[in-house]
Design an enzyme around this catalytic site. Structure first.
Site, PDB file in Angstrom:
ATOM      1  N   ASP A 183       0.812  -1.222   0.000  1.00 21.70           N
ATOM      2  CA  ASP A 183       0.000   0.000   0.000  1.00 21.70           C
ATOM      3  C   ASP A 183       0.839   1.262   0.000  1.00 21.70           C
ATOM      4  O   ASP A 183       0.503   2.246  -0.667  1.00 21.70           O
ATOM      5  CB  ASP A 183      -0.926   0.018   1.223  1.00 21.70           C
ATOM      6  CG  ASP A 183      -2.027  -1.028   1.128  1.00 21.70           C
ATOM      7  OD1 ASP A 183      -2.321  -1.481   0.006  1.00 21.70           O
ATOM      8  OD2 ASP A 183      -2.597  -1.385   2.182  1.00 21.70           O
ATOM      9  N   GLU A 237       1.215  -1.292   5.468  1.00 22.86           N
ATOM     10  CA  GLU A 237      -0.112  -1.727   5.048  1.00 22.86           C
ATOM     11  C   GLU A 237      -1.125  -0.731   5.618  1.00 22.86           C
ATOM     12  O   GLU A 237      -0.977  -0.268   6.757  1.00 22.86           O
ATOM     13  CB  GLU A 237      -0.397  -3.144   5.567  1.00 22.86           C
ATOM     14  CG  GLU A 237      -1.748  -3.690   5.194  1.00 22.86           C
ATOM     15  CD  GLU A 237      -1.909  -3.939   3.699  1.00 22.86           C
ATOM     16  OE1 GLU A 237      -3.055  -4.172   3.282  1.00 22.86           O
ATOM     17  OE2 GLU A 237      -0.905  -3.902   2.959  1.00 22.86           O
ATOM     18  N   LYS A 244      -5.141   0.101   6.454  1.00 21.52           N
ATOM     19  CA  LYS A 244      -6.475  -0.440   6.661  1.00 21.52           C
ATOM     20  C   LYS A 244      -7.324   0.589   7.395  1.00 21.52           C
ATOM     21  O   LYS A 244      -6.809   1.498   8.042  1.00 21.52           O
ATOM     22  CB  LYS A 244      -6.419  -1.743   7.481  1.00 21.52           C
ATOM     23  CG  LYS A 244      -5.718  -2.901   6.788  1.00 21.52           C
ATOM     24  CD  LYS A 244      -6.497  -3.383   5.581  1.00 21.52           C
ATOM     25  CE  LYS A 244      -5.843  -4.592   4.933  1.00 21.52           C
ATOM     26  NZ  LYS A 244      -6.559  -5.002   3.704  1.00 21.52           N
TER      27      LYS A 244
END
Length: 257
Positions: A73, A104, A106
């Site tokens: 990401d 990452e 989220k």
């Protein structure tokens, strides 16, 4: 002599950072679109607050053997010496030697997302990295030792009920070299960092690290300052040995008579 309150400066900086992070954030019906929007905001945030020597993008990391990581990401990589950043359709391909850190992204922090971030980190750290000698006016420097690639997970909020520290500490994998997380950020809760006392030169699994965290009001400032310190410790990425990448090109020798 007058004094200035660092606490006030940090509070103002946190408010400004939150504005940058949430600029353009609107609810989308499609979860994938919402995720893309969140990733773009985090990338914009890092680009604004990191020094210009660092580049930030969503990318796939590759090595000289042709192996590649999972889609990452957010990759922080060298902007000065990384001459080999490829574009394949919508994806950037970045050589492993140029990478400083991977994250990452989220919406929510939970056990599954932490483990997913660990898998992403492992897919990058397991790649081959070269390090070539560096020429200078007086001769040649030895190849730079490979640095530890940093990794983390960035979220807006947590699925756990506060205080979340016991759960985060429980699921930070500190025994696996390639899967460990150095940074865990839940903007609305806390930011956690592993002290770099085990990274003086290379990772030492025999040492028990100290995990530090801050409260919500300083979560982004704490993340930035600790990341800058770790990047400072790394210094410059190693020089890519371009011969390793060139060796995959089918070439022939021609003997001059």
């Amino acid at each position: 002599m007058s004094e200035i309150s660092l606490s006030d400066l940090y509070s103002n900086m946190q408010a400004e950072m939150l504005q940058t992070l949430h600029t353009g954030s609107v609810p989308f019906a499609h979860s994938g679109t919402k995720g893309d929007n969140t990733e773009a905001n985090w990338i914009a945030w890092f680009k604004k607050y990191l020094p210009a020597r660092y580049a930030v993008d969503k990318a796939i990391v590759i090595d000289s053997g042709g192996k590649c990581s999972q889609q990452i990401d957010l990759v922080i990589y060298d902007a000065q010496y990384s001459y080999m950043v490829f574009q394949q359709q919508e994806s950037k391909l970045i050589p492993a030697e140029s990478v400083y850190a991977v994250f990452e992204i989220k919406q929510n922090l939970n056990k599954d997302h932490m483990e997913y971030a660990q898998e992403k980190a492992e897919s990058v750290r397991s790649l081959i990295r070269s390090s070539a000698p560096i020429q200078h006016a007086g001769g040649q420097y030895k190849p730079k030792p490979l640095h530890e690639i940093l990794a983390g997970v960035l979220t807006t909020k947590s699925d756990w009920t506060a205080p979340i520290a016991p759960n985060v500490v429980k699921y930070i994998n500190i025994t696996s070299h390639n899967k460990r997380l150095d940074f865990v950020c839940s903007v609305s809760d806390n930011t956690f960092v592993i002290d770099n006392n085990i990274f003086v030169s290379q990772y030492d699994a025999s040492k028990t690290p100290t995990i530090r965290f801050c409260e919500q009001n300083d979560s982004l400032v704490f993340l930035l300052l600790n990341l800058l310190k770790r990047l400072q410790d790394i210094g410059t990425v190693p020089a890519i040995d371009y011969r390793e990448y060139a060796s995959k090109i089918d070439s022939k020798y021609y003997k001059v008579m």
